[in-house]
Design an enzyme around this catalytic site. Structure first.
Site, PDB file in Angstrom:
ATOM      1  CB  VAL A  69       8.994  -1.855 -24.261  1.00 42.98           C
ATOM      2  CG1 VAL A  69       9.733  -2.884 -23.404  1.00 42.98           C
ATOM      3  CG2 VAL A  69       9.783  -0.556 -24.344  1.00 42.98           C
ATOM      4  CE1 TYR A  70       2.248  -7.566 -24.633  1.00 43.05           C
ATOM      5  CE2 TYR A  70       1.587  -6.482 -26.669  1.00 43.05           C
ATOM      6  CZ  TYR A  70       1.445  -7.506 -25.762  1.00 43.05           C
ATOM      7  OH  TYR A  70       0.495  -8.480 -25.961  1.00 43.05           O
ATOM      8  CG  LEU A  71       3.973  -4.462 -30.226  1.00 48.17           C
ATOM      9  CD1 LEU A  71       3.656  -3.497 -31.365  1.00 48.17           C
ATOM     10  CD2 LEU A  71       3.099  -5.710 -30.344  1.00 48.17           C
TER      11      LEU A  71
END
Length: 218
Positions: free
Chosen positions: A128-130
């Site tokens: 999700v972060y990337l």
């Protein structure tokens, strides 16, 4: 220059504030918690308390008025969940860009992440972060700003060496936060790096030479 840094109390940001202040720049750091203000003052930066997850474009633009350059170094942090990856790592970066346009500030340097990709597959928080970082990068690259996107490899707290590999593609590897801050300072003082997305890991080239090479090798 007057330089405003989002995420002003982050580990990279505090290092960058010290470097920029030592170079004679006027630095302001945007922070969410008032109790962090003394740490910024000790680094030579003016603290500005503003929650980028709840403020408006006008609220940020007021802070950016009169700035020569901006750095987005904010992040939700490793312990945060998927929701804040979107509201901070994507949403706040986009908000800062919106406010830059409104305030008439063109130079915008973004601390992204190696592997940032809006189409990254997977359901883990890191995925999700990337995706969030990748979506922010796509948005910022679409704007008429003098943007530079820096994508460091695995961050460490090792002492900086001042020797890096900075290129469009470097392959994976570690890099001390000291050296990330040094590269950011050099990018801010090298406007010809606008329009570049660069990966960064430890290497063999002095920081100033690496930034100059990136600008001339485009």
């Amino acid at each position: 220059m007057r330089i405003v840094i989002a995420g002003g109390h982050g580990q990279i940001a505090l290092r960058l504030e010290r470097l920029l202040a030592a170079r004679g720049h006027e630095v302001a750091g945007v922070i969410r918690k008032p109790e962090q203000a003394d740490d910024l003052r000790a680094a030579g930066a003016e603290p500005v308390v503003l929650d980028l997850e709840s403020t408006s474009v006008d609220g940020v633009a007021a802070v950016l008025a009169g700035a020569d350059a901006l750095v987005f170094a904010a992040g939700a942090g490793g312990s945060s969940g998927a929701e804040r990856k979107d509201t901070v790592d994507r949403g706040a970066a986009v908000l800062f860009a919106d406010a830059a346009e409104r305030a008439g500030v063109r130079r915008y340097v973004v601390v992204s992440s190696m592997g940032a990709d809006p189409n990254r597959e997977g359901d883990e928080v890191f995925d999700v972060y990337l995706r969030a970082k990748g979506a922010a990068d796509v948005d910022i690259r679409s704007r008429a700003l003098d943007w530079t996107i820096l994508r460091p490899g695995s961050l460490t707290n090792d002492a900086g060496t001042g020797l890096v590999n900075l290129a469009e593609s470097t392959g994976h590897g570690p890099v001390p936060r000291d050296d990330v801050a040094a590269v950011l300072a050099e990018l801010l003082e090298t406007p010809s790096t606008a329009g570049l997305t660069l990966e960064l890991i430890s290497g063999t080239v002095p920081v100033a030479d690496a930034v100059r090479n990136a600008a001339t090798d485009r």
